[in-house]
Scaffold this motif. Sequence first.
Motif, PDB file in Angstrom:
ATOM      1  N   GLU A 112      51.033 -31.183  10.238  1.00  0.00           N
ATOM      2  CA  GLU A 112      50.328 -31.719   9.074  1.00  0.00           C
ATOM      3  C   GLU A 112      50.039 -30.627   8.046  1.00  0.00           C
ATOM      4  OE1 GLU A 112      46.912 -33.871  10.322  1.00  0.00           O
ATOM      5  OE2 GLU A 112      48.067 -35.268  11.539  1.00  0.00           O
ATOM      6  N   TYR A 113      51.049 -29.900   7.661  1.00  0.00           N
ATOM      7  CA  TYR A 113      50.995 -28.850   6.640  1.00  0.00           C
ATOM      8  C   TYR A 113      50.103 -27.672   7.038  1.00  0.00           C
ATOM      9  CZ  TYR A 113      53.290 -32.346   3.798  1.00  0.00           C
ATOM     10  OH  TYR A 113      54.168 -33.271   3.332  1.00  0.00           O
ATOM     11  N   SER A 114      49.932 -27.454   8.330  1.00  0.00           N
ATOM     12  CA  SER A 114      49.199 -26.266   8.770  1.00  0.00           C
ATOM     13  C   SER A 114      50.083 -25.466   9.724  1.00  0.00           C
ATOM     14  CB  SER A 114      47.882 -26.652   9.443  1.00  0.00           C
ATOM     15  OG  SER A 114      48.140 -27.333  10.649  1.00  0.00           O
ATOM     16  N   TYR A 115      49.884 -24.174   9.727  1.00  0.00           N
ATOM     17  CA  TYR A 115      50.660 -23.237  10.525  1.00  0.00           C
ATOM     18  C   TYR A 115      50.030 -23.134  11.904  1.00  0.00           C
ATOM     19  CZ  TYR A 115      52.429 -18.613  11.907  1.00  0.00           C
ATOM     20  OH  TYR A 115      53.002 -17.554  12.570  1.00  0.00           O
ATOM     21  N   THR A 116      50.830 -23.393  12.951  1.00  0.00           N
ATOM     22  CA  THR A 116      50.340 -23.311  14.319  1.00  0.00           C
ATOM     23  C   THR A 116      51.323 -22.494  15.145  1.00  0.00           C
ATOM     24  OG1 THR A 116      49.387 -25.516  14.090  1.00  0.00           O
ATOM     25  CG2 THR A 116      49.596 -24.650  16.322  1.00  0.00           C
ATOM     26  N   VAL A 117      50.811 -21.456  15.813  1.00  0.00           N
ATOM     27  CA  VAL A 117      51.658 -20.639  16.687  1.00  0.00           C
ATOM     28  C   VAL A 117      51.780 -21.372  18.013  1.00  0.00           C
ATOM     29  CG1 VAL A 117      51.881 -18.436  17.876  1.00  0.00           C
ATOM     30  CG2 VAL A 117      50.954 -18.504  15.571  1.00  0.00           C
ATOM     31  N   ARG A 118      53.023 -21.637  18.398  1.00  0.00           N
ATOM     32  CA  ARG A 118      53.285 -22.354  19.638  1.00  0.00           C
ATOM     33  C   ARG A 118      53.480 -21.398  20.806  1.00  0.00           C
ATOM     34  NH1 ARG A 118      58.320 -25.302  18.647  1.00  0.00           N
ATOM     35  NH2 ARG A 118      59.215 -23.370  19.310  1.00  0.00           N
ATOM     36  N   GLU A 119      54.181 -20.290  20.568  1.00  0.00           N
ATOM     37  CA  GLU A 119      54.513 -19.367  21.652  1.00  0.00           C
ATOM     38  C   GLU A 119      54.811 -17.990  21.058  1.00  0.00           C
ATOM     39  OE1 GLU A 119      57.800 -19.085  25.274  1.00  0.00           O
ATOM     40  OE2 GLU A 119      58.065 -20.581  23.710  1.00  0.00           O
ATOM     41  N   VAL A 120      54.497 -16.957  21.832  1.00  0.00           N
ATOM     42  CA  VAL A 120      54.833 -15.593  21.454  1.00  0.00           C
ATOM     43  C   VAL A 120      55.698 -15.022  22.564  1.00  0.00           C
ATOM     44  CG1 VAL A 120      53.948 -13.288  20.979  1.00  0.00           C
ATOM     45  CG2 VAL A 120      52.699 -15.274  20.156  1.00  0.00           C
ATOM     46  N   ARG A 121      56.876 -14.539  22.173  1.00  0.00           N
ATOM     47  CA  ARG A 121      57.792 -13.924  23.136  1.00  0.00           C
ATOM     48  C   ARG A 121      57.896 -12.430  22.821  1.00  0.00           C
ATOM     49  NH1 ARG A 121      62.814 -18.200  23.283  1.00  0.00           N
ATOM     50  NH2 ARG A 121      61.601 -19.957  24.053  1.00  0.00           N
ATOM     51  N   VAL A 122      57.737 -11.625  23.852  1.00  0.00           N
ATOM     52  CA  VAL A 122      57.815 -10.176  23.692  1.00  0.00           C
ATOM     53  C   VAL A 122      58.836  -9.649  24.698  1.00  0.00           C
ATOM     54  CG1 VAL A 122      56.565  -8.001  23.805  1.00  0.00           C
ATOM     55  CG2 VAL A 122      55.410 -10.057  22.951  1.00  0.00           C
ATOM     56  N   GLY A 151      44.984 -14.093  19.601  1.00  0.00           N
ATOM     57  CA  GLY A 151      43.966 -15.124  19.778  1.00  0.00           C
ATOM     58  C   GLY A 151      44.387 -16.149  20.812  1.00  0.00           C
ATOM     59  N   ASN A 152      43.932 -17.364  20.622  1.00  0.00           N
ATOM     60  CA  ASN A 152      44.156 -18.440  21.584  1.00  0.00           C
ATOM     61  C   ASN A 152      45.528 -19.077  21.348  1.00  0.00           C
ATOM     62  OD1 ASN A 152      43.773 -20.328  23.553  1.00  0.00           O
ATOM     63  ND2 ASN A 152      42.358 -21.580  22.357  1.00  0.00           N
ATOM     64  N   ILE A 153      46.524 -18.596  22.085  1.00  0.00           N
ATOM     65  CA  ILE A 153      47.893 -19.086  21.951  1.00  0.00           C
ATOM     66  C   ILE A 153      48.262 -19.799  23.247  1.00  0.00           C
ATOM     67  CG2 ILE A 153      50.303 -18.401  21.655  1.00  0.00           C
ATOM     68  CD1 ILE A 153      49.262 -16.021  20.081  1.00  0.00           C
ATOM     69  N   PRO A 154      48.932 -20.938  23.162  1.00  0.00           N
ATOM     70  CA  PRO A 154      49.276 -21.673  24.380  1.00  0.00           C
ATOM     71  C   PRO A 154      50.097 -20.869  25.382  1.00  0.00           C
ATOM     72  CG  PRO A 154      49.676 -23.022  22.465  1.00  0.00           C
ATOM     73  CD  PRO A 154      49.319 -21.672  21.974  1.00  0.00           C
ATOM     74  N   GLU A 155      51.060 -20.077  24.898  1.00  0.00           N
ATOM     75  CA  GLU A 155      51.939 -19.397  25.852  1.00  0.00           C
ATOM     76  C   GLU A 155      52.353 -18.033  25.313  1.00  0.00           C
ATOM     77  OE1 GLU A 155      55.937 -20.280  28.486  1.00  0.00           O
ATOM     78  OE2 GLU A 155      55.167 -21.802  27.132  1.00  0.00           O
ATOM     79  N   VAL A 156      52.235 -17.024  26.190  1.00  0.00           N
ATOM     80  CA  VAL A 156      52.697 -15.670  25.893  1.00  0.00           C
ATOM     81  C   VAL A 156      53.718 -15.329  26.955  1.00  0.00           C
ATOM     82  CG1 VAL A 156      52.065 -13.258  25.713  1.00  0.00           C
ATOM     83  CG2 VAL A 156      50.500 -15.004  24.862  1.00  0.00           C
ATOM     84  N   VAL A 157      54.947 -14.998  26.535  1.00  0.00           N
ATOM     85  CA  VAL A 157      56.033 -14.664  27.462  1.00  0.00           C
ATOM     86  C   VAL A 157      56.407 -13.217  27.229  1.00  0.00           C
ATOM     87  CG1 VAL A 157      58.379 -15.207  28.171  1.00  0.00           C
ATOM     88  CG2 VAL A 157      56.867 -17.048  27.423  1.00  0.00           C
ATOM     89  N   VAL A 158      56.324 -12.410  28.300  1.00  0.00           N
ATOM     90  CA  VAL A 158      56.733 -11.002  28.232  1.00  0.00           C
ATOM     91  C   VAL A 158      57.831 -10.823  29.260  1.00  0.00           C
ATOM     92  CG1 VAL A 158      56.003  -8.614  28.492  1.00  0.00           C
ATOM     93  CG2 VAL A 158      54.419 -10.295  27.535  1.00  0.00           C
ATOM     94  N   TYR A 159      58.957 -10.260  28.838  1.00  0.00           N
ATOM     95  CA  TYR A 159      60.079 -10.038  29.752  1.00  0.00           C
ATOM     96  C   TYR A 159      60.785  -8.747  29.412  1.00  0.00           C
ATOM     97  CZ  TYR A 159      62.667 -12.090  25.835  1.00  0.00           C
ATOM     98  OH  TYR A 159      63.185 -12.359  24.605  1.00  0.00           O
ATOM     99  N   GLU A 160      61.621  -8.316  30.360  1.00  0.00           N
ATOM    100  CA  GLU A 160      62.390  -7.064  30.177  1.00  0.00           C
ATOM    101  C   GLU A 160      63.725  -7.354  29.539  1.00  0.00           C
ATOM    102  OE1 GLU A 160      62.583  -4.452  33.575  1.00  0.00           O
ATOM    103  OE2 GLU A 160      60.968  -5.603  34.475  1.00  0.00           O
TER     104      GLU A 160
END
Length: 160
Positions: A112-122, A151-160
């Motif tokens: 609805e015209y707002s920016y939402t972070v769904r996932e962060v991959r590192v 902040g409050n993000i649903p999913e943070v994925v860290v991999y090699e």
Amino acid sequence: MQGYILAVCGAIILSALVSILLPEGRIGKFIGGIMKVFCVLVMLLPLYELVSGLSAPEPEEGSTESSVELDEDFIDGMFAERAQAQAEDLELALAEDPGIAVCAEVLWERVEYSYTVREVRVKIENFGIYGEDEHIFVIEQVEERVSELMGNIPEVVVYE
């Protein structure tokens, strides 16, 4: 235009007749002043019509929208730039704090015209000074640091 000229001439003639018929006391001066204001208002009437014609058009019948439609491609482009900037800031912060080289990606969506972070991959590209035995510890440390920074993000994925 002809009607405007006739209205101005009529107001001036009426004002002249009233000033001739009025007595010369206070009431005469008062009514004379009112007639002068009346003449000025008649002369300024086209300006009022011009200004009222500049107002926003009224919505069409049957239309429920009364606002301007937003450019969705522009909004998506701005949100993509924001996600890219957040990923770059995250890469810089992780390069300084734990001292590792990473490649970050911020996955987002428009709700609805707002920016939402769904996932962060590192993706950890170089563990720096940490040895082979400390990889799991570093991955947990990076996950905590990303959660802290983003902040409050649903999913943070860290991999090699």
